[in-house]
Enzyme design. Sequence first.
Site, PDB file in Angstrom:
ATOM      1  N   LYS A  20       0.831  -1.205   0.000  1.00  0.00           N
ATOM      2  CA  LYS A  20       0.000   0.000   0.000  1.00  0.00           C
ATOM      3  C   LYS A  20       0.867   1.257   0.000  1.00  0.00           C
ATOM      4  CE  LYS A  20      -2.438   0.785   3.788  1.00  0.00           C
ATOM      5  NZ  LYS A  20      -2.224   2.120   4.397  1.00  0.00           N
ATOM      6  N   GLY A  90      -4.874   8.317   6.086  1.00  0.00           N
ATOM      7  CA  GLY A  90      -3.950   9.346   6.544  1.00  0.00           C
ATOM      8  C   GLY A  90      -2.886   9.655   5.513  1.00  0.00           C
ATOM      9  N   ARG A 118      -6.593  12.980  13.542  1.00  0.00           N
ATOM     10  CA  ARG A 118      -5.167  12.686  13.476  1.00  0.00           C
ATOM     11  C   ARG A 118      -4.394  13.979  13.225  1.00  0.00           C
ATOM     12  NH1 ARG A 118      -4.892   7.263   9.797  1.00  0.00           N
ATOM     13  NH2 ARG A 118      -2.687   7.386  10.381  1.00  0.00           N
ATOM     14  N   GLN A 161       4.867  11.116   6.885  1.00  0.00           N
ATOM     15  CA  GLN A 161       3.960  11.440   5.782  1.00  0.00           C
ATOM     16  C   GLN A 161       3.975  12.929   5.452  1.00  0.00           C
ATOM     17  OE1 GLN A 161       0.286   9.836   7.289  1.00  0.00           O
ATOM     18  NE2 GLN A 161       0.802   7.723   6.722  1.00  0.00           N
ATOM     19  N   SER A 187      10.723   7.062  11.377  1.00  0.00           N
ATOM     20  CA  SER A 187      10.197   6.442  10.157  1.00  0.00           C
ATOM     21  C   SER A 187      10.906   6.947   8.902  1.00  0.00           C
ATOM     22  CB  SER A 187       8.682   6.658  10.042  1.00  0.00           C
ATOM     23  OG  SER A 187       8.004   6.016  11.086  1.00  0.00           O
ATOM     24  N   ASP A 284       3.225   0.640  12.595  1.00  0.00           N
ATOM     25  CA  ASP A 284       2.134  -0.203  12.097  1.00  0.00           C
ATOM     26  C   ASP A 284       2.271  -1.653  12.549  1.00  0.00           C
ATOM     27  OD1 ASP A 284       0.786   1.838  10.871  1.00  0.00           O
ATOM     28  OD2 ASP A 284       1.636   1.487   8.890  1.00  0.00           O
ATOM     29  N   ARG A 357      -5.595  -3.028  11.354  1.00  0.00           N
ATOM     30  CA  ARG A 357      -4.477  -3.743  11.983  1.00  0.00           C
ATOM     31  C   ARG A 357      -4.877  -4.351  13.333  1.00  0.00           C
ATOM     32  NH1 ARG A 357      -0.762  -3.007   8.198  1.00  0.00           N
ATOM     33  NH2 ARG A 357      -0.651  -0.969   7.177  1.00  0.00           N
ATOM     34  N   LYS A 381      -9.472  -1.606   4.455  1.00  0.00           N
ATOM     35  CA  LYS A 381      -8.641  -0.411   4.386  1.00  0.00           C
ATOM     36  C   LYS A 381      -7.279  -0.689   3.769  1.00  0.00           C
ATOM     37  CE  LYS A 381      -7.606   3.650   7.123  1.00  0.00           C
ATOM     38  NZ  LYS A 381      -6.278   3.948   6.585  1.00  0.00           N
TER      39      LYS A 381
END
Length: 401
Positions: A20, A90, A118, A161, A187, A284, A357, A381
């Site tokens: 994804k 997100g 968020r 992100q 990340s 995640d 998840r 999702k």
Amino acid sequence: MIATFKPSTLCGSIDAPPSKSMAHRYLIGAALSGQTCTLTGVDYSEDILASMDCLQALGADVTPDRDTVTIDPRGFMTAENPVLNCRESGSTLRFFIPLALCLGRPVTLCGSERLFERPLGVYEELCRDMGFSFCKSKNSVTLCGSLTSGIFRIRGDVSSQFITGLILALVYLGKDSTVEIIPPFESRAYVELTISALTSFGANVFFADGHRIEIKASGLHAYSGRIEGDYSNAAFLEAFNRIGSKITIGNLKADSLQGDRVYADYFDRIENGTPTLNISDCPDLGPVLFALAALKNGATFTGTNRLKAKESDRIAAMQEELSRLGGGLILGDNTVTVPQADLRYKGEILDGHNDHRIVMALSVILSQTGGAIRGAEAVKKSYPGFFEDIRRLGAELDLLK
């Protein structure tokens, strides 16, 4: 939808679903390229459908055909007053906000209320500092700005992100820019994924040092290729192996840049002791790591605060559901300790907390204990074929709408 499990062991071979994370980046990269591109191996999860919808809302022509998507970007970024439906993604929301700020006219991005709970403060501060409008409601944000190339400083401890979204916009603008990341930088692997994807389209983007990214003017070109397999979702399949199943998982790139490829090492350490594991770069994996730790020897996890701002508060969700099974979590300052527990299903239906998840992590546990989860449809999702796949491998489960 309620998924009801009987204790069962899985066996067989399966390919990991397409990534994804990579699909988001390649779809947007194709639109930025200015030329028609074809991507294969696309899995139409809700999040990917959201990004496809947003590309179309901005004027690109996006045509799916089975697992192949063709992107014709000739009309990209020409739409008047577009509305971008990000659903619950997100990644989609944070990737498209900076692109929207390049249009110089109002753009509305909408989605679920949970999505807009968020964090978006990084972009809100950017808009305030540059004199752009940023009007947020419970399920949308309307903004207007004329982003230009330049030097940007952005926090690295909220979500990568934001960094990816800014890079995508600066590549679109087509001039030299610099992104300076304020440490700590969490990340990083996801930013490396972004750079790798954009390089496929000819973008000249690179780390000049550990906290500085250079975006150079470059001629983009078409790229057609296959989306690599997803380590994030493969982790749930591998978790079944760690409790007695025998699944062979294919379609995983050995030299992948995906940060969640660390799951195999973390699973090994949980099986062989009671480790302390830092998950700040792979949040995640939190739910499945918590589940496996409870079933095995226990573990302590650091760098957990970001789990609170996902599709659910994943710490609170796993605490609630593990407690229904006779386990639980011990919470600290940016830490979670998962004691080893004799997990048993006690007849109370578990709750998926509208979080893909959480549902998949609980499915791993219930494949051993038996039991039921409501809200199982949340898997759409990221991994819409999850239940079909594990049932084909031998999981005994019923789905009731």
